[in-house]
Design a protein around this motif. Structure first.
Motif, short mmCIF file in Angstrom:
data_model
loop_
_atom_site.label_atom_id
_atom_site.label_comp_id
_atom_site.label_asym_id
_atom_site.label_seq_id
_atom_site.Cartn_x
_atom_site.Cartn_y
_atom_site.Cartn_z
N SER A 35 10.67 35.09 23.48
CA SER A 35 11.19 35.58 22.21
C SER A 35 11.32 34.40 21.25
N LYS A 54 5.45 40.72 19.74
CA LYS A 54 5.85 41.93 19.03
C LYS A 54 6.90 41.61 17.98
N ARG A 55 6.81 42.31 16.85
CA ARG A 55 7.77 42.09 15.77
C ARG A 55 8.74 43.25 15.68
N PRO A 56 10.05 42.96 15.60
CA PRO A 56 11.02 44.04 15.36
C PRO A 56 10.78 44.67 14.00
N SER A 57 11.28 45.87 13.82
CA SER A 57 11.16 46.54 12.54
C SER A 57 11.76 45.66 11.44
N LYS B 100 17.94 43.55 24.79
CA LYS B 100 17.20 44.79 24.57
C LYS B 100 17.18 45.66 25.81
N SER B 107 14.82 40.12 25.31
CA SER B 107 15.19 39.41 24.08
C SER B 107 16.55 39.86 23.58
N ASP B 109 18.44 41.14 20.63
CA ASP B 109 18.01 41.77 19.39
C ASP B 109 19.11 41.97 18.36
#
Lengths: 110, 121
Positions: A35, A54-57, B100, B107, B109
């Motif tokens: 991450s 991957k990208r979070p919203s 998560k 991760s 988040d």
């Protein structure tokens, strides 16, 4: 001394592209997802990239991630002054049974 | 709105104790693992501890093992960090962060705003 190794600083001009590396070992990056976190001055860290790429919203596609073996890379294109921040890589280390972070990389937009 | 709010920080003498709290809202608390992460003044992020969604597993960094205890109360949507035998090197902003996943190792988040702990005589 951090378990994950990042360059202390990187810099580039507005509009340019920059990459930040993160080096680890078989017990962390080599065996788990990476991450990336962005920490703007005076604020809490924010998740930028998860599961290697991957990208979070809400995170623009100017930010990208990749992983190969025991190393990972964060890429930022179209640099903006608002991207000036500290960037950290992180993952889980199975040998330590602990979370690990890189030492952080300070991005300066010239 | 998904939110984590830490509290309980302050100035404490070496050898004394402090308990931090992290109140969660806006999501199903007992579906997630939680971490504590700290940041000493001018330094980088340092992972401290993790607790699984049901509290069945906990892991700590070596330097806090035996002194710090992470716990959670799923009825109160709150995570705690009990810090005993505090040392000057524990001085930092302490962040609570949501994993998560339920079992951790994923991760982080969602992060709280942090609470400052200063260990000084």
């Amino acid at each position: 001394q951090s378990v994950l190794t990042q360059p202390p600083s990187v810099s580039a001009a507005p509009g340019q592209r920059v990459t930040i590396s993160c080096s680890g070992s078989s017990s962390n990056i080599g065996s788990d997802y990476v991450s990336w976190y962005q920490q703007l001055p005076g604020t809490a860290p924010k998740l930028l990239i998860f599961d290697n790429n991957k990208r979070p919203s809400g995170i623009p596609d100017r930010f990208s991630g990749s992983k190969s073996g025991t190393s990972a890379t964060l890429g930022i294109t179209g640099l903006q002054s608002g991207d000036e921040a500290d960037y950290y890589c992180g993952t889980w280390d199975s040998s330590l049974s602990a979370g690990v972070f890189g030492g952080g990389t300070k991005l300066t937009v010239l | 709105q998904v939110l984590l709010v830490e509290s309980g920080g302050g100035v404490v003498q070496p050898g004394r104790s402090l308990r931090l709290s992290c109140a969660a809202s806006g999501f199903t608390f007992n579906n997630y693992a939680f971490h504590w992460v700290r940041q000493a003044p001018g330094k980088g992020l340092e992972w401290v501890a993790i607790i699984w969604y049901d509290g069945s597993e906990k892991y700590y960094r070596d330097s806090v093992k035996g002194r710090f205890t992470i716990s959670r109360d799923n009825s109160k949507n709150t995570v705690y960090l009990q810090m005993n035998s505090l040392r000057a090197e524990d001085t930092a902003v302490y962040y609570c962060a949501r994993d998560k996943a339920s079992f951790g190792g994923d991760s982080l988040d969602i992060w709280g705003q942090g609470t400052m702990v200063t260990v000084s005589s």
